[in-house]
Design a protein around this motif. Sequence first.
Motif, short mmCIF file in Angstrom:
data_model
loop_
_atom_site.label_atom_id
_atom_site.label_comp_id
_atom_site.label_asym_id
_atom_site.label_seq_id
_atom_site.Cartn_x
_atom_site.Cartn_y
_atom_site.Cartn_z
N ARG A 189 9.32 44.14 42.88
CA ARG A 189 8.99 42.80 42.42
C ARG A 189 10.22 42.15 41.78
O ARG A 189 11.02 42.82 41.15
N LEU A 190 10.33 40.85 41.99
CA LEU A 190 11.42 40.05 41.43
C LEU A 190 10.85 39.13 40.37
O LEU A 190 9.87 38.42 40.61
N TRP A 191 11.48 39.13 39.18
CA TRP A 191 10.99 38.36 38.05
C TRP A 191 12.07 37.39 37.57
O TRP A 191 13.26 37.70 37.63
N ASP A 192 11.62 36.24 37.09
CA ASP A 192 12.48 35.27 36.43
C ASP A 192 12.08 35.25 34.96
O ASP A 192 10.91 34.99 34.63
N LEU A 193 13.02 35.54 34.06
CA LEU A 193 12.70 35.60 32.63
C LEU A 193 12.25 34.25 32.09
O LEU A 193 11.56 34.20 31.06
N ARG A 194 12.60 33.16 32.74
CA ARG A 194 12.18 31.84 32.29
C ARG A 194 10.74 31.53 32.71
O ARG A 194 10.13 30.61 32.17
N GLN A 195 10.21 32.30 33.68
CA GLN A 195 8.81 32.18 34.11
C GLN A 195 8.27 33.60 34.28
O GLN A 195 8.12 34.09 35.40
N PHE A 196 7.98 34.21 33.15
CA PHE A 196 7.75 35.65 33.15
C PHE A 196 6.28 36.04 33.31
O PHE A 196 5.94 37.21 33.22
N LYS A 197 5.42 35.10 33.58
CA LYS A 197 4.01 35.43 33.69
C LYS A 197 3.66 36.05 35.04
O LYS A 197 2.74 36.86 35.14
N SER A 198 4.39 35.67 36.08
CA SER A 198 4.10 36.19 37.41
C SER A 198 5.42 36.38 38.16
O SER A 198 6.39 35.67 37.89
N PRO A 199 5.47 37.31 39.12
CA PRO A 199 6.72 37.56 39.84
C PRO A 199 7.04 36.45 40.82
O PRO A 199 6.15 35.78 41.36
N LEU A 200 8.33 36.27 41.07
CA LEU A 200 8.76 35.28 42.07
C LEU A 200 8.47 35.76 43.48
O LEU A 200 8.16 34.96 44.37
N ALA A 201 8.61 37.06 43.73
CA ALA A 201 8.39 37.62 45.06
C ALA A 201 7.95 39.07 44.91
O ALA A 201 8.30 39.74 43.94
N VAL A 202 7.20 39.54 45.91
CA VAL A 202 6.69 40.91 45.91
C VAL A 202 6.89 41.49 47.30
O VAL A 202 6.56 40.86 48.30
N ALA A 203 7.45 42.69 47.36
CA ALA A 203 7.57 43.43 48.62
C ALA A 203 6.71 44.68 48.49
O ALA A 203 6.97 45.54 47.63
N SER A 204 5.69 44.80 49.32
CA SER A 204 4.76 45.93 49.27
C SER A 204 4.95 46.80 50.50
O SER A 204 5.74 46.50 51.40
N GLY A 205 4.20 47.89 50.55
CA GLY A 205 4.30 48.82 51.67
C GLY A 205 5.55 49.67 51.62
O GLY A 205 6.05 50.09 52.67
N LEU A 206 6.06 49.95 50.42
CA LEU A 206 7.25 50.78 50.23
C LEU A 206 6.87 51.98 49.38
O LEU A 206 7.11 52.01 48.17
N LEU A 246 12.50 38.88 49.03
CA LEU A 246 12.16 40.30 49.18
C LEU A 246 11.58 40.59 50.57
O LEU A 246 10.77 41.50 50.74
N ARG A 247 11.99 39.79 51.54
CA ARG A 247 11.61 40.06 52.92
C ARG A 247 12.48 41.18 53.47
O ARG A 247 13.68 41.22 53.26
N GLN A 248 11.85 42.12 54.17
CA GLN A 248 12.60 43.26 54.69
C GLN A 248 13.54 42.81 55.80
O GLN A 248 13.15 42.16 56.76
N ILE A 249 14.82 43.17 55.64
CA ILE A 249 15.84 42.83 56.62
C ILE A 249 16.01 43.94 57.63
O ILE A 249 15.99 43.72 58.84
N ASP A 250 16.17 45.15 57.14
CA ASP A 250 16.35 46.30 58.02
C ASP A 250 16.18 47.56 57.20
O ASP A 250 15.96 47.51 55.98
#
Length: 323
Positions: A189-206, A246-250
């Motif tokens: 998960r990617l977080w922005d400390l200025r908007q810390f209530k919810s993540p900016l992006a999520v990569a699952s299935g890892l 957080l989109r999978q590249i390779d």
Amino acid sequence: MDGQLHAFRTISPCECHQLKSVSFNLSGDKILVVSGSAQAKVLDRDGFPVAETVKGDQYITDTAHTKGHVAMLSAGCWNPKLREEFMTSSLDGTVRLWDVENLRCHRAHFRCRSGRGVRTVPTASCYSRDGCLVCAGCADGSLQIWDKRLSVHTKYLCRAAHDQEGDISCLAFTHDSQHLLTRAGDSVRLWDLRQFKSPLAVASGLPSTYPSTDVCLSPDERVVLTAVSPGRGGQGRVVFLHRDSLRQIDDIVVSCSGVVRCLWHPKINQILAATSDGEIRVYYDPELSHRYHSPTTHLPLTYRSPTTHLPLTCHSLTYHLTY
């Protein structure tokens, strides 16, 4: 390391305790060793002991009045700006800052608390890149961040950062100290400390079955690298994600066993992956990497570099660990 890839010295700094992390300080003259004991050790670059943190009194209820940890350590790292300061976290629910010149008592002390106000265990911890923030990922899935210059109260807090996904295994700040990457369970998960209530992006299935699975950034911070454990009939991989979405590249198939740790070296531009079967594999590119040793036989693994948009061929070197 010589051409035969043999270590010049082998030491056992913590006897029978499991090693959690080993890291150099800012100047590279000291090594921090964090093990399964309650005391962290500092060695010089040749492996000789320099100092050891003090152990606290386990019969004192208030952890602020103990001079050190009273339970097994979970993580530790050096301050990225101060060469003499480092941090440790422990199963006693505290994060402590230390000065190498005075390890008889901690310099600062932070408590990890759950939503009910009881103690929770920090499973991962790190500094921000400017060394001003102290971040801890806890067993209850919360992210707790303190500003060490102000007070002991959290400056940023997210209680449900990783609900029901297992312990947070790794934290990584970007260079601007405004964005935070977290690894837990089967997601990044990617977080922005200025908007810390919810993540900016999520990569699952890892999926990750190891409590120390890493997440790190490429030298230009455009790509996120993380290790993935093999599922049923699968293989251990190193996965590349786009930093913003957080989109999978390779990905690169490393081994049939699980990948425990991974690292993207910021200066020589090589990728290291440690597997559960006792191997360390180093991936490099002949044109973009530096100071690599060309083997007589190599395993070509190709993917398209998201940073240069040019075909990047990764060759592997394998180091075998002996016990």
